[in-house]
Design a protein around this motif. Structure first.
Motif, short mmCIF file in Angstrom:
data_model
loop_
_atom_site.label_atom_id
_atom_site.label_comp_id
_atom_site.label_asym_id
_atom_site.label_seq_id
_atom_site.Cartn_x
_atom_site.Cartn_y
_atom_site.Cartn_z
N ILE A 1 0.85 -1.19 0.00
CA ILE A 1 0.00 0.00 0.00
C ILE A 1 0.88 1.23 0.00
O ILE A 1 1.84 1.31 0.80
N SER A 2 0.58 2.18 -0.87
CA SER A 2 1.30 3.44 -0.94
C SER A 2 0.28 4.58 -0.93
O SER A 2 -0.65 4.60 -1.74
N ASN A 3 0.45 5.51 0.01
CA ASN A 3 -0.49 6.63 0.17
C ASN A 3 0.16 7.95 -0.22
O ASN A 3 1.34 8.17 0.05
N LYS A 4 -0.62 8.81 -0.84
CA LYS A 4 -0.13 10.13 -1.23
C LYS A 4 -1.27 11.14 -1.16
O LYS A 4 -2.43 10.79 -0.89
N ASN A 5 -0.93 12.41 -1.40
CA ASN A 5 -1.92 13.51 -1.36
C ASN A 5 -2.67 13.51 -0.03
O ASN A 5 -3.90 13.55 0.02
N ILE A 6 -1.91 13.48 1.06
CA ILE A 6 -2.51 13.42 2.40
C ILE A 6 -3.00 14.81 2.82
O ILE A 6 -2.27 15.79 2.70
N VAL A 7 -4.24 14.87 3.29
CA VAL A 7 -4.84 16.11 3.79
C VAL A 7 -5.38 15.83 5.19
O VAL A 7 -6.05 14.82 5.41
#
Length: 846
Positions: free
Chosen positions: A387-393
């Motif tokens: 799992i790779s997460n991006k564009n965290i707000v």
């Protein structure tokens, strides 16, 4: 001419020193380049093939020193080795055997490693003086102290775009298995499998691979989650519905927060290495005080549990110097943890700190699960999640509509657009990944593989679909049964599948008893009007035997094994009767967590035992009867996730791993004179069921049920309580108002892990408490009868206590139950009850 010649010579004389300088510089640079050897490669686990991040790769240099580099999250390293380095390169990491390889002469060079696990680390014992103060303790104390500011659960909300990839493979491909007909068709692929595994790796056969991109939302007050699946791609053996699989393997089901005291994994609670009780449960070692990563300083701590058989982890973590936040975590479940079937579970996680907050959120996560302990001669399965997460707000305020549906899918979720994946993958597919996709496409099209997939589906679903048939036959557990009323019973049944219709479902069975020489049968028609919200209706007719002891549907969900088992044995003691039943229903999801159901029922009661009933209302005498009733039911299940599928003709829901209760309310009204109904009556019942995870103390499960019947009815229509009380005789007690509590405590290895013999057998302890408090009104025979012992509890609750062992041979559970009250309640023949009962059940628990 001479003048020109002299001029040319003069120009050459001027340029010559410049050329010399240039040549010297080039030679110097070339010499410098030749003094460094650039080495790169990938490091993986030799057994599972998973990439290993944070591995130290080094070469020895003169002066008892070394030049080192570390692998990134994908297991890739780059090392510039000095010319004076030795002729070997080494790879070392905690929990693995240090591996050495010769350096190739080429420059640049590629050297891949496949590291083998080293489980001896858990057996190491460090002896230190009493005055020794572990430097890791101060760090851990600060980690716990700063939890509130670093824990992502303390944020008001957060969201991110998540890419997830899942790969499933078959492992343990033995030489004996290779000789089987199935594997002989796959053997040509074995060379490719060995190349994928590496020279020191174990070949595995990939059978499924998927990729999913989702938007994930989480709000903490109130606690709500939502996932929007934007695109999915997959290839696999026996996969009929890509959208269904994408919902099961989505990122929202692979979230792990080590700041919590316990990590929910495989529906069990594992002690977090940074639990509040860290000092009591784990041993720690400060491996490195100053580790510099991307310009920041970190502590590197190694840890292992004090009791290796507990549900705990062993591994390494990196803690930031400035705010004691968790940056990296690399953990494995201890090799001898009290688990079934799971040979290995590993979680690798790297955190990131979004702008505008002190909290840290997962940036990259890798999970490896190896199932290989079912039978040493059988193949196992290997699951690898990434799992790779991006564009965290963070801390954004969302409108309520965002969380209206816990799970939604885009209209083009299965669109075959390779350019989308090229753009949205965090990393491009490697050559190995491309080979895996190609290999799966080859394997799944082999005829014998499809046959094996059909057999596996039959074992899971209970139905067998031959070839491309539109009907599936089963459930196979009901094919044969034996009881003292019907003798041997053969039954043949089936149900239509999605190839017949995606909305209309036809089902039924015929059965013949060789002792009573009677035919029984069933026919049903169901129709799915809508899948979102789920709305369905159906009608059925059944002629078959019923049992008073199991007459009414219990609130506790029973599995097919139990339903099939009660058709066997001594039915005469359970109050058997012949019935014809016409039933119709309609069910819909009023809200994502709320289901409503309306049922109408008309059935007959023709007892196969001595029965007579005189109505206190009209004085009529009944030796059999019939009823007509309507049942309304509401069920609230917070945290439930409804899965969407256009190709599976049944409603599928996941509990979401929450500890939320499930509340059911049911009201029944009987109609006299309508379609032949003999009685007018009302029934009200409610139930609350919940599973409570208690960390090191295991898991509790309770079911609390209450009911009230204000009407005068024959005893088979009242509440007969044998269903959940094993020391109670069938038909012994009946109530028209009651409260019942059934509680089981699964203590996991809390006790057995301290007893050497039981620890080696991996058995676990359970405790049972069953309590019933009920009464019977005078109108329903509440006063003691001169003809038989009372069937009323008479103000004294019925109490049953039990204890037992589960996980015996991995599938058996044995409970020993004691009747605590009403121990002298004799039956009609004056025989006292047996105050002890043994219950043996089959169960599947990890």
């Amino acid at each position: 001419m001479r003048v020109r010649a002299c001029h040319s010579v003069n120009r050459l004389g001027i340029l010559f020193p410049i050329w010399c300088v240039i040549c010297v510089c080039v030679m110097t640079v070339s010499s410098a380049a030749q003094s460094v050897k650039n080495i790169s490669g990938k490091i993986t686990d030799s057994e599972t093939g998973e990439p290993l991040p944070y591995v130290t790769v080094f070469v020895k240099v003169p002066g008892h020193s070394h030049k080192a580099a570390s692998t990134d999250f994908s297991g890739i390293y780059h090392l510039a080795a000095p010319a004076a380095a030795g002729d070997s390169i080494f790879a070392t990491y905690v929990g693995y055997k240090t591996t050495q390889k010769l350096l190739p002469k080429a420059n640049p060079a590629t050297v891949d490693f496949q590291l083998a696990s080293d489980n001896k680390m858990l057996a190491q014992v460090n002896i230190t003086p009493k005055s020794y103060v572990n430097p890791a303790w101060e760090i851990m104390a600060n980690v716990v102290k700063h939890k509130a500011e670093n824990d992502p659960d303390k944020l008001k909300s957060y969201q991110y775009e998540s890419y997830s990839r899942l790969e499933l493979s078959v492992t343990n491909i033995s030489d004996k298995m290779k000789k089987r007909k199935l594997m002989r068709q796959i053997l040509p692929l074995m060379d490719s499998l060995q190349k994928i595994a590496g020279e020191d790796g174990t070949p595995v056969l990939p059978v499924f691979m998927s990729e999913t991109v989702s938007d994930y939302y989480h709000q903490t007050n109130p606690d709500q989650k939502a996932e929007v699946v934007k695109r999915t791609k997959m290839s696999g053996v026996g996969i009929e519905d890509e959208t269904l699989i994408s919902q099961i393997v989505g990122s929202s089901l692979q979230q792990y927060n080590f700041y919590r005291n316990y990590i929910r994994l495989a529906n069990k609670d594992f002690m977090s290495p940074i639990t509040d009780s860290w000092k009591m449960l784990y041993n720690y070692d400060l491996a490195e005080r100053d580790v510099k990563i991307d310009g920041k300083d970190y502590y590197r701590l190694e840890f292992k549990p004090k009791r290796s058989h507990d549900l705990s982890f062993v591994g390494t973590m990196w803690i930031s110097h400035d705010n004691y936040a968790l940056y990296r975590m690399d953990v494995s479940v201890t090799p001898d943890a009290n688990l079934d079937f799971l040979n290995k579970i590993r979680i690798q996680e790297q955190m990131t700190q979004p702008e505008g907050t002190s909290s840290w959120l997962p940036e990259k996560t890798r999970i490896t699960v190896h199932v290989s302990n079912i039978n040493p001669k059988w193949s196992g399965f290997l699951g690898k999640f990434y799992i790779s997460n991006k564009n965290i707000v963070v801390n954004k305020i969302y409108p309520p509509e965002v969380f209206k549906e816990p799970l939604t899918m885009a209209n083009d979720v299965t669109n075959k657009d390779e350019s989308y994946w090229t753009t949205n993958r965090p990393e491009p597919l490697t050559d190995v990944d491309k080979k895996v996709y190609k290999m799966i496409d080859t394997v799944k099209n082999l005829p014998i593989v499809r046959t094996y997939a059909d057999i596996a589906a039959m074992l899971i679903n209970g139905y067998y679909r031959p070839g491309n048939s539109k009907f599936s036959f089963g459930p196979y557990l009901y094919t044969y049964s034996y009881n003292d009323v019907q003798g041997s019973v053969l039954r043949l049944g089936g149900i239509s599948n999605r190839y017949f219709s995606e909305n209309l479902i036809l089902g039924g069975y015929v059965a013949y008893g060789f002792r009573d020489r009677k035919w029984n049968f069933n026919g049903s028609v169901d129709y799915i009007f809508s899948r979102k919200p789920w709305t369905e209706a159906g009608i059925s007719f059944t002629r078959d035997l019923g049992q008073t002891g199991y007459q009414f549907e219990n609130f506790s969900k029973s599995n097919n094994i139990f339903k099939a088992s009660i058709r066997n044995g001594n039915l005469l003691r359970r109050g058997p009767f012949q019935q014809n039943e016409l039933r119709a229903y309609v069910q819909t999801d009023v809200a994502p967590n709320l289901t409503a159901k309306l049922t109408t029922d008309r059935r007959t009661f023709d007892p196969l035992y001595n029965f007579d009933y005189i109505s206190p209302i009209d004085g009529l005498h009944y030796r059999n009867y019939q009823v007509a009733e309507a049942i309304t039911e509401l069920q609230w299940q917070p945290g439930r996730r409804l899965l969407q599928s256009a190709q599976v003709n049944k409603r599928i829901a996941l509990g979401g791993g929450t500890d939320n209760p499930v509340i059911t309310i049911r009201y029944t009204h009987g109609f006299k004179g309508v379609t032949g109904g003999d009685f007018d009556y009302d029934k009200i019942a409610a139930n609350i069921t919940q599973k409570i995870h208690m960390g090191i103390f295991g898991k509790g499960e309770y079911s609390l049920t209450g009911g009230y019947i204000p009407s005068s009815l024959p005893s088979p229509m009242l509440e007969n309580h044998r269903y959940n009380f094993n020391t109670m005789r069938f038909l012994e007690y009946v109530s028209d108002r009651y409260v019942a509590l059934n509680y089981t405590q699964h203590m996991e290895g809390l006790i057995t892990n301290s007893i050497p013999l039981l620890r080696s057998l991996n058995v676990r302890t359970v405790a049972d408490l069953n309590v019933l408090d009920g009464s019977l009104s005078d109108a329903n025979g509440g006063r003691p009868s001169n003809r038989r012992p009372t069937r009323n509890l008479e103000g004294t609750p019925y109490v049953e206590l039990g204890y037992g062992l589960e996980n015996i041979f991995k599938f058996l559970r044995v409970d020993f139950l004691h009747r605590v009250t009403h121990r002298d309640h004799v039956d009609e023949a004056g025989v006292p009850p047996s105050n002890f009962a043994t219950r043996v059940t089959l169960q599947f628990r990890l």
